[in-house]
Design an enzyme around this catalytic site. Sequence first.
Site, PDB file in Angstrom:
ATOM      1  N   SER A 144       0.875  -1.184   0.000  1.00 11.16           N
ATOM      2  CA  SER A 144       0.000   0.000   0.000  1.00 11.16           C
ATOM      3  C   SER A 144       0.903   1.222   0.000  1.00 11.16           C
ATOM      4  O   SER A 144       2.079   1.138   0.396  1.00 11.16           O
ATOM      5  CB  SER A 144      -0.844  -0.023   1.278  1.00 11.16           C
ATOM      6  OG  SER A 144      -1.415   1.248   1.524  1.00 11.16           O
ATOM      7  N   TYR A 157      -2.603  -0.903  10.436  1.00 11.97           N
ATOM      8  CA  TYR A 157      -2.501  -1.063   8.976  1.00 11.97           C
ATOM      9  C   TYR A 157      -1.135  -0.574   8.482  1.00 11.97           C
ATOM     10  O   TYR A 157      -0.454  -1.258   7.701  1.00 11.97           O
ATOM     11  CB  TYR A 157      -3.635  -0.278   8.313  1.00 11.97           C
ATOM     12  CG  TYR A 157      -3.794  -0.511   6.834  1.00 11.97           C
ATOM     13  CD1 TYR A 157      -4.564  -1.557   6.348  1.00 11.97           C
ATOM     14  CD2 TYR A 157      -3.188   0.339   5.905  1.00 11.97           C
ATOM     15  CE1 TYR A 157      -4.724  -1.763   4.978  1.00 11.97           C
ATOM     16  CE2 TYR A 157      -3.344   0.137   4.543  1.00 11.97           C
ATOM     17  CZ  TYR A 157      -4.113  -0.907   4.083  1.00 11.97           C
ATOM     18  OH  TYR A 157      -4.269  -1.110   2.725  1.00 11.97           O
TER      19      TYR A 157
HETATM   20  P1  NAD Z   1     -11.656  -5.964  -0.222  1.00 15.60           P
HETATM   21  O1  NAD Z   1     -12.293  -5.772   1.119  1.00 15.60           O
HETATM   22  O2  NAD Z   1     -12.451  -5.701  -1.456  1.00 15.60           O
HETATM   23  O3  NAD Z   1     -11.060  -7.432  -0.323  1.00 15.60           O
HETATM   24  C1  NAD Z   1     -10.398  -8.043   0.750  1.00 15.60           C
HETATM   25  C2  NAD Z   1     -10.361  -9.534   0.517  1.00 15.60           C
HETATM   26  O4  NAD Z   1      -9.720 -10.131   1.649  1.00 15.60           O
HETATM   27  C3  NAD Z   1     -11.756 -10.159   0.415  1.00 15.60           C
HETATM   28  O5  NAD Z   1     -11.734 -11.185  -0.546  1.00 15.60           O
HETATM   29  C4  NAD Z   1     -11.967 -10.732   1.803  1.00 15.60           C
HETATM   30  O6  NAD Z   1     -12.878 -11.818   1.844  1.00 15.60           O
HETATM   31  C5  NAD Z   1     -10.554 -11.184   2.121  1.00 15.60           C
HETATM   32  N1  NAD Z   1     -10.326 -11.421   3.549  1.00 15.60           N
HETATM   33  C6  NAD Z   1     -10.536 -10.576   4.582  1.00 15.60           C
HETATM   34  N2  NAD Z   1     -10.265 -11.201   5.744  1.00 15.60           N
HETATM   35  C7  NAD Z   1      -9.869 -12.457   5.432  1.00 15.60           C
HETATM   36  C8  NAD Z   1      -9.459 -13.581   6.184  1.00 15.60           C
HETATM   37  N3  NAD Z   1      -9.393 -13.574   7.519  1.00 15.60           N
HETATM   38  N4  NAD Z   1      -9.135 -14.723   5.522  1.00 15.60           N
HETATM   39  C9  NAD Z   1      -9.211 -14.790   4.168  1.00 15.60           C
HETATM   40  N5  NAD Z   1      -9.586 -13.748   3.406  1.00 15.60           N
HETATM   41  C10 NAD Z   1      -9.914 -12.597   4.030  1.00 15.60           C
HETATM   42  O7  NAD Z   1     -10.357  -5.056  -0.174  1.00 15.60           O
HETATM   43  P2  NAD Z   1      -9.329  -4.529  -1.296  1.00 15.60           P
HETATM   44  O8  NAD Z   1      -9.400  -3.045  -1.286  1.00 15.60           O
HETATM   45  O9  NAD Z   1      -9.479  -5.250  -2.568  1.00 15.60           O
HETATM   46  O10 NAD Z   1      -7.956  -4.912  -0.592  1.00 15.60           O
HETATM   47  C11 NAD Z   1      -7.090  -5.918  -1.042  1.00 15.60           C
HETATM   48  C12 NAD Z   1      -5.687  -5.609  -0.590  1.00 15.60           C
HETATM   49  O11 NAD Z   1      -5.279  -4.367  -1.169  1.00 15.60           O
HETATM   50  C13 NAD Z   1      -5.513  -5.444   0.928  1.00 15.60           C
HETATM   51  O12 NAD Z   1      -4.302  -6.025   1.343  1.00 15.60           O
HETATM   52  C14 NAD Z   1      -5.461  -3.945   1.103  1.00 15.60           C
HETATM   53  O13 NAD Z   1      -4.759  -3.564   2.260  1.00 15.60           O
HETATM   54  C15 NAD Z   1      -4.736  -3.547  -0.161  1.00 15.60           C
HETATM   55  N6  NAD Z   1      -4.895  -2.137  -0.544  1.00 15.60           N
HETATM   56  C16 NAD Z   1      -6.121  -1.639  -0.833  1.00 15.60           C
HETATM   57  C17 NAD Z   1      -6.218  -0.311  -1.182  1.00 15.60           C
HETATM   58  C18 NAD Z   1      -7.534   0.310  -1.514  1.00 15.60           C
HETATM   59  O14 NAD Z   1      -7.575   1.550  -1.607  1.00 15.60           O
HETATM   60  N7  NAD Z   1      -8.598  -0.449  -1.715  1.00 15.60           N
HETATM   61  C19 NAD Z   1      -5.079   0.491  -1.244  1.00 15.60           C
HETATM   62  C20 NAD Z   1      -3.849  -0.060  -0.938  1.00 15.60           C
HETATM   63  C21 NAD Z   1      -3.764  -1.387  -0.593  1.00 15.60           C
END
Ligand code: NAD
Length: 262
Positions: A144, A157
């Site tokens: 991130s 985080y």
């Molecule tokens: P999201 O909430 O859409 O997806 C998260 C996924 O993780 C889902 O499939 C959920 O079921 C799964 N998950 C959560 N807890 C779990 C567990 N205990 N066991 C197994 N699976 C689990 O979120 P996203 O935005 O797509 O995030 C994905 C990654 O990207 C994360 O690591 C997040 O930190 C990172 N990220 C997101 C952003 C953003 O702005 N959306 C920015 C930077 C980094």
Amino acid sequence: MVSLTGKTAVITGSTSGIGLAYARAMAKAGANIVLNGMGTPAEIEKERSGIESDFKVKAVHSPADMTKPAEIAEMVALGDKTFGSVDILVNNAGIQFVSPVEEFPIDKWDAIIAINLSSAFHAIRAAVPGMKQRGWGRIINTASAHSLVASPFKSAYVAAKHGIAGLTKTVALELATDKITCNAISPGYVWTPLVERQIPDTMKARNMTKEQVIKDVMLEAQPTKEFVTVEQVAAMALYLCSDEASQITGANFSIDGGWTAK
Ligand code: NAD
């Protein structure tokens, strides 16, 4: 065009958001997919069968909970058992919680460190022996912008994401002569359920309206004033799987509309 035909990709947290976009991009390139993540059986089946019918590859779902090391090992074993190898591992599952540090719930701290950081260690530990044996592997960690800079109220985080940046570099060095690369991708704000869900808590922590949070907190961080798309993040992951990227390892790629250039 990257071809992943004959390869298997295990992608944690791929029932939603960025993870689902990685899965669909890698399936489009020909890889068989191990999906992982939460959701109702109907939602998960819709995505799993959608990948199979849209891209003519095979996809299975592992229900492994990323807080449970034994289940993480089973997820990697499922890829091996079903498809004969795990060639690509994408550590992507993640959750967020927003709170002042002195009020930060201890169980939320523990869950974020487990899901956003420790799960990557457990999955890498389980997948590397097979990759070494076959002499090819790609490990991609979704970090991130918060692996490089901090924001207030996101102590767990930011700590987990700085941790995954360090883990990425260490694993890259250890595997440098094994034809296995390990890289991180660091998105800024991507419009996914994770971002949508943190708006109410941010409204509370900063005493703002929803519109103010989007404009003055989220897009304020990004000079382009636009959200990153999940497809843009997935395109980078696909490139990292290509042969052209075989000398890229230990890197951390920002896709953040200029956020960390400030
Ligand atoms: P999201 O909430 O859409 O997806 C998260 C996924 O993780 C889902 O499939 C959920 O079921 C799964 N998950 C959560 N807890 C779990 C567990 N205990 N066991 C197994 N699976 C689990 O979120 P996203 O935005 O797509 O995030 C994905 C990654 O990207 C994360 O690591 C997040 O930190 C990172 N990220 C997101 C952003 C953003 O702005 N959306 C920015 C930077 C980094």
